[in-house]
Design a protein around this motif. Structure first.
Motif, PDB file in Angstrom:
ATOM      1  N   ILE A 227      55.980  73.460-167.770  1.00  0.00           N
ATOM      2  CA  ILE A 227      55.241  74.163-166.812  1.00  0.00           C
ATOM      3  C   ILE A 227      55.899  74.240-165.476  1.00  0.00           C
ATOM      4  O   ILE A 227      56.032  73.366-164.783  1.00  0.00           O
ATOM      5  N   PRO A 228      56.316  75.380-165.047  1.00  0.00           N
ATOM      6  CA  PRO A 228      56.989  75.788-163.933  1.00  0.00           C
ATOM      7  C   PRO A 228      56.150  75.297-162.665  1.00  0.00           C
ATOM      8  O   PRO A 228      54.770  75.890-162.687  1.00  0.00           O
ATOM      9  N   VAL A 229      56.341  74.493-161.735  1.00  0.00           N
ATOM     10  CA  VAL A 229      55.498  74.276-160.418  1.00  0.00           C
ATOM     11  C   VAL A 229      56.523  74.130-159.121  1.00  0.00           C
ATOM     12  O   VAL A 229      57.646  74.207-159.421  1.00  0.00           O
ATOM     13  N   HIS A 230      56.104  74.263-158.116  1.00  0.00           N
ATOM     14  CA  HIS A 230      56.997  74.571-156.784  1.00  0.00           C
ATOM     15  C   HIS A 230      56.827  73.390-155.956  1.00  0.00           C
ATOM     16  O   HIS A 230      57.496  72.929-155.241  1.00  0.00           O
ATOM     17  N   ASP A 231      55.584  72.380-156.083  1.00  0.00           N
ATOM     18  CA  ASP A 231      55.364  71.336-155.145  1.00  0.00           C
ATOM     19  C   ASP A 231      56.076  70.216-155.544  1.00  0.00           C
ATOM     20  O   ASP A 231      55.473  69.385-156.320  1.00  0.00           O
ATOM     21  N   THR A 232      56.871  69.622-154.952  1.00  0.00           N
ATOM     22  CA  THR A 232      57.704  68.489-155.395  1.00  0.00           C
ATOM     23  C   THR A 232      57.001  67.265-155.041  1.00  0.00           C
ATOM     24  O   THR A 232      56.987  66.419-156.053  1.00  0.00           O
ATOM     25  N   HIS A 233      56.519  67.090-153.952  1.00  0.00           N
ATOM     26  CA  HIS A 233      55.937  65.729-153.616  1.00  0.00           C
ATOM     27  C   HIS A 233      54.545  65.737-154.557  1.00  0.00           C
ATOM     28  O   HIS A 233      54.273  64.492-155.206  1.00  0.00           O
ATOM     29  N   SER A 234      53.520  66.543-154.691  1.00  0.00           N
ATOM     30  CA  SER A 234      52.584  66.469-155.520  1.00  0.00           C
ATOM     31  C   SER A 234      52.863  66.244-157.051  1.00  0.00           C
ATOM     32  O   SER A 234      52.241  65.585-157.726  1.00  0.00           O
ATOM     33  N   THR A 235      53.919  66.773-157.654  1.00  0.00           N
ATOM     34  CA  THR A 235      54.324  66.737-158.954  1.00  0.00           C
ATOM     35  C   THR A 235      54.687  65.300-159.178  1.00  0.00           C
ATOM     36  O   THR A 235      54.423  64.725-160.244  1.00  0.00           O
ATOM     37  N   LEU A 236      55.673  64.769-158.086  1.00  0.00           N
ATOM     38  CA  LEU A 236      56.029  63.442-158.423  1.00  0.00           C
ATOM     39  C   LEU A 236      54.993  62.510-158.395  1.00  0.00           C
ATOM     40  O   LEU A 236      54.897  61.419-159.358  1.00  0.00           O
ATOM     41  N   TYR A 237      53.954  62.673-157.401  1.00  0.00           N
ATOM     42  CA  TYR A 237      52.815  61.635-157.136  1.00  0.00           C
ATOM     43  C   TYR A 237      51.960  61.771-158.453  1.00  0.00           C
ATOM     44  O   TYR A 237      51.620  60.714-159.089  1.00  0.00           O
ATOM     45  N   GLU A 238      51.840  62.982-159.274  1.00  0.00           N
ATOM     46  CA  GLU A 238      50.909  63.016-160.400  1.00  0.00           C
ATOM     47  C   GLU A 238      51.826  62.546-161.678  1.00  0.00           C
ATOM     48  O   GLU A 238      51.153  62.590-162.926  1.00  0.00           O
TER      49      GLU A 238
END
Length: 354
Positions: A227-238
């Motif tokens: 699943i391509p995403v762009h927000d590094t911080h939110s992705t890492l937190y989740e």
């Protein structure tokens, strides 16, 4: 007040955006930076370089750009340089030669402590304030150098952190193969295989937001299963875990509290030269910091010939999350806080005193 800024890179502009929040609205930014922050003298997209040949072709352009920045410096109250030492250090020397009394501040310093240590005396005599974001950095400079630790900008920009005893499972694994052509192409085969061997997890792959569709197809290839995403911080937190290319994202993961393994493979010649030119025990900043405050690394690193899918899986399966989250708290305390407020005050303080 006019501030001449040279921020060529995407990461520097993220830090500049946070810094700008703490500067007065009357502050006028000039120079090189993202168009989202004002009216720069050049479109940052024109500065993108892909490979050695491209760099050679663009040398005349960068020489002209530096000359233009020197002319702009005439009317600026101060000069703020951010990262990009290949351009900014020669620019600092040109500005100081033309305007000896012009105050030059360098924020996000070149990693001269790791390689090309000959730049340290040049920085010390050319810049009026050296604003360091690494607590151990000043120890590599002479005592009379105008260097000071100001905190780390990521602690201003990250807004969600995992606690030391936080236990949760989201079923998400993040894949961050970097932002440069070579590193993406060398890591993606490993990540695709890894994704197939961890089918029960949701796989999110972080892609720089400034990549267009054609570039994504060219660099990443088949992204089915991701699943391509762009927000590094939110992705890492989740995410429960992350596989990350060497770079700033490894420190972001460590500060957020996401367990991860650093993965990197360079060209053989580049790796050979790096081992002889770079005086570092580890590739990840969190591990380098951890050596300073507790004498051991925080997370695994798989580099060059040690990098394989089996090794990545083993690092994932044997990761000591409890100890890691305790180390994360020590890391945050070691860094002491963000840098934006302090840097903004430094920019303003001598102006107020003059």
């Amino acid at each position: 007040m006019k501030l001449l800024v040279s921020a060529l890179e995407h990461s520097a502009n993220l830090h500049l955006a946070e810094l700008k929040k703490h500067l007065p609205e009357s502050m006028e930014l000039e120079g090189i930076f993202s168009a989202e922050l004002g009216e720069p003298i050049v479109d940052l997209r024109s500065l993108a370089i892909m490979g050695f040949v491209d760099a050679l072709k663009k040398l005349p352009f960068f020489y002209r750009l530096a000359d233009r920045m020197v002319e702009q410096a005439a009317d600026a109250d101060k000069v703020l340089l951010m990262d990009a030492s290949g351009f900014n250090l020669p620019l600092a020397k040109k500005i100081k030669k033309r305007y000896p009394d012009k105050e030059i501040l360098y924020y996000i310093l070149p990693q001269a402590w790791a390689w090309r240590k000959g730049r340290i005396p040049v920085l010390a005599r050319t810049c009026d304030r050296l604003l360091s974001i690494l607590p151990f950095e000043s120890a590599h400079y002479p005592a009379e150098a105008p260097i000071e630790y100001v905190g780390h900008p990521l602690l201003d920009e990250i807004d969600r952190f995992r606690g030391p005893e936080e236990s949760r499972s989201t079923g998400i694994i993040a894949y961050l193969p970097g932002s440069r052509r070579g590193e993406i192409r060398r890591l993606m085969p490993h990540f695709r295989t890894l994704r197939r061997r961890l089918p029960e997890h949701e796989a999110r792959i972080v892609i720089p937001p400034y990549f267009d569709a054609a570039r994504i197809r060219d660099l990443y290839g088949d992204l089915s299963g991701f699943i391509p995403v762009h927000d590094t911080h939110s992705t890492l937190y989740e995410s429960d875990f992350a596989f990350i290319c060497s770079g700033t994202a490894t420190l972001e993961a460590a500060l957020i509290g996401t367990p991860f393994v650093l993965a990197y493979r360079a060209k053989a010649l580049d790796a050979f030269l790096a081992r002889r030119l770079v005086d570092l025990q580890y590739a990840g900043l969190a591990n380098l910091f951890s050596l300073d405050f507790q004498g051991r690394p925080m997370h695994p690193e798989l580099l060059q010939e040690d990098l394989s899918v089996d090794a990545l899986l083993k690092a994932y399966e044997t990761f000591d999350t409890r100890r890691y989250l305790q180390d994360v708290q020590k890391l945050r305390a070691y860094l002491g806080g963000g840098s934006s407020v302090k840097v903004a005050r430094i920019i303003m303080e001598r102006q107020a005193a003059s």
